[in-house]
Design a protein around this motif. Structure first.
Motif, short mmCIF file in Angstrom:
data_model
loop_
_atom_site.label_atom_id
_atom_site.label_comp_id
_atom_site.label_asym_id
_atom_site.label_seq_id
_atom_site.Cartn_x
_atom_site.Cartn_y
_atom_site.Cartn_z
N UNK A 165 0.82 -1.20 0.00
CA UNK A 165 0.00 0.00 0.00
C UNK A 165 0.86 1.26 0.00
N UNK A 166 0.30 2.33 -0.43
CA UNK A 166 0.97 3.62 -0.53
C UNK A 166 2.21 3.58 -1.43
N UNK A 167 2.21 2.73 -2.43
CA UNK A 167 3.29 2.73 -3.41
C UNK A 167 4.46 1.84 -3.09
N UNK A 168 4.40 1.07 -2.02
CA UNK A 168 5.49 0.16 -1.68
C UNK A 168 6.41 0.73 -0.62
N UNK A 169 7.62 0.19 -0.51
CA UNK A 169 8.56 0.65 0.52
C UNK A 169 8.80 2.15 0.43
N UNK A 170 8.91 2.77 1.59
CA UNK A 170 9.14 4.23 1.67
C UNK A 170 8.08 5.00 0.89
N UNK A 171 6.84 4.49 0.91
CA UNK A 171 5.72 5.13 0.20
C UNK A 171 6.00 5.34 -1.28
N UNK B 110 8.79 6.10 -2.72
CA UNK B 110 9.80 7.12 -3.01
C UNK B 110 11.14 6.44 -3.28
N UNK B 111 11.47 6.33 -4.54
CA UNK B 111 12.69 5.62 -4.96
C UNK B 111 13.96 6.29 -4.44
N UNK B 112 13.92 7.59 -4.28
CA UNK B 112 15.10 8.29 -3.78
C UNK B 112 15.43 7.85 -2.36
N UNK B 113 14.40 7.57 -1.55
CA UNK B 113 14.64 7.09 -0.19
C UNK B 113 15.27 5.71 -0.20
N UNK B 114 14.86 4.88 -1.14
CA UNK B 114 15.50 3.55 -1.27
C UNK B 114 16.97 3.71 -1.62
N UNK B 115 17.24 4.64 -2.49
CA UNK B 115 18.63 4.91 -2.88
C UNK B 115 19.45 5.36 -1.67
N UNK B 116 18.88 6.20 -0.84
CA UNK B 116 19.56 6.66 0.36
C UNK B 116 19.86 5.47 1.28
N UNK B 117 18.88 4.59 1.44
CA UNK B 117 19.09 3.40 2.27
C UNK B 117 20.28 2.60 1.78
N UNK B 118 20.32 2.29 0.50
CA UNK B 118 21.41 1.46 -0.02
C UNK B 118 22.75 2.19 -0.02
N UNK B 119 22.73 3.50 -0.18
CA UNK B 119 23.98 4.28 -0.02
C UNK B 119 24.49 4.21 1.42
N UNK B 120 23.58 4.34 2.38
CA UNK B 120 23.98 4.24 3.79
C UNK B 120 24.55 2.85 4.10
N UNK B 121 23.89 1.82 3.60
CA UNK B 121 24.37 0.46 3.84
C UNK B 121 25.74 0.21 3.21
N UNK B 122 25.99 0.87 2.09
CA UNK B 122 27.27 0.70 1.39
C UNK B 122 28.40 1.43 2.11
N UNK B 123 28.11 2.62 2.62
CA UNK B 123 29.16 3.47 3.17
C UNK B 123 29.40 3.33 4.68
N UNK B 124 28.46 2.72 5.39
CA UNK B 124 28.60 2.62 6.84
C UNK B 124 28.46 1.17 7.29
N UNK B 125 29.13 0.80 8.37
CA UNK B 125 29.05 -0.58 8.87
C UNK B 125 27.77 -0.82 9.69
N UNK B 126 26.64 -0.78 9.03
CA UNK B 126 25.35 -0.99 9.70
C UNK B 126 25.13 -2.48 9.89
N UNK C 258 7.93 -1.52 3.82
CA UNK C 258 9.31 -1.10 4.02
C UNK C 258 10.07 -2.15 4.83
N UNK C 259 9.40 -2.80 5.75
CA UNK C 259 10.01 -3.87 6.53
C UNK C 259 10.53 -4.98 5.62
N UNK C 260 9.75 -5.33 4.61
CA UNK C 260 10.15 -6.38 3.66
C UNK C 260 11.41 -5.96 2.91
N UNK C 261 11.51 -4.68 2.54
CA UNK C 261 12.71 -4.20 1.87
C UNK C 261 13.91 -4.30 2.82
N UNK C 262 13.71 -3.89 4.07
CA UNK C 262 14.78 -4.00 5.06
C UNK C 262 15.22 -5.45 5.23
N UNK C 263 14.26 -6.36 5.29
CA UNK C 263 14.57 -7.79 5.47
C UNK C 263 15.37 -8.34 4.29
#
Length: 116
Positions: free
Chosen positions: A31-37, A39-55, A68-73
């Protein structure tokens, strides 16, 4: 009292959430367009953060139906998420039933969840 409200009262919010997941139109799964409502730019931010930081863990407040939980998983990191609504909690709990080792879902208030 409308029939819809009578059914809600009779079967309860938790069961309404389970029915949502089982009988909802598949197009409504995200619903609401999928993960992060959607917003593809927010997905990009997530993957940039995961790439650059030891999360090593993701914490989410407000699971709703779990888009969004499914995307995180999908990142293979453990996900800790909280939902205050009985209906959405039950729906998400059923959705992630077979991901319990990866998705840790809690019912409660976000403030309590973050403190603990």
């Amino acid at each position: 009292m409308s029939i819809k409200n009578l059914v809600k009262k009779l079967i309860g919010e938790s069961n309404m959430g389970r029915l949502d997941l089982l009988f909802r139109d598949p197009a409504m799964q995200d619903s609401y367009g999928g993960p992060f409502n959607g917003q593809k730019y927010r997905r990009r931010i997530l993957f940039d953060l995961l790439y650059h930081f030891p999360i090593n863990t993701i914490v989410e407040t407000g699971t709703y139906y779990g888009s969004t939980t499914a995307l995180f998983a999908a990142t293979a990191l453990p996900v800790y998420t909280v939902e205050s609504s009985s209906r959405y909690f039950s729906s998400s709990k059923l959705r992630f039933l077979f991901n319990r080792n990866k998705v840790h879902l809690y019912k409660g208030d976000s403030r309590w969840f973050l403190r603990n």
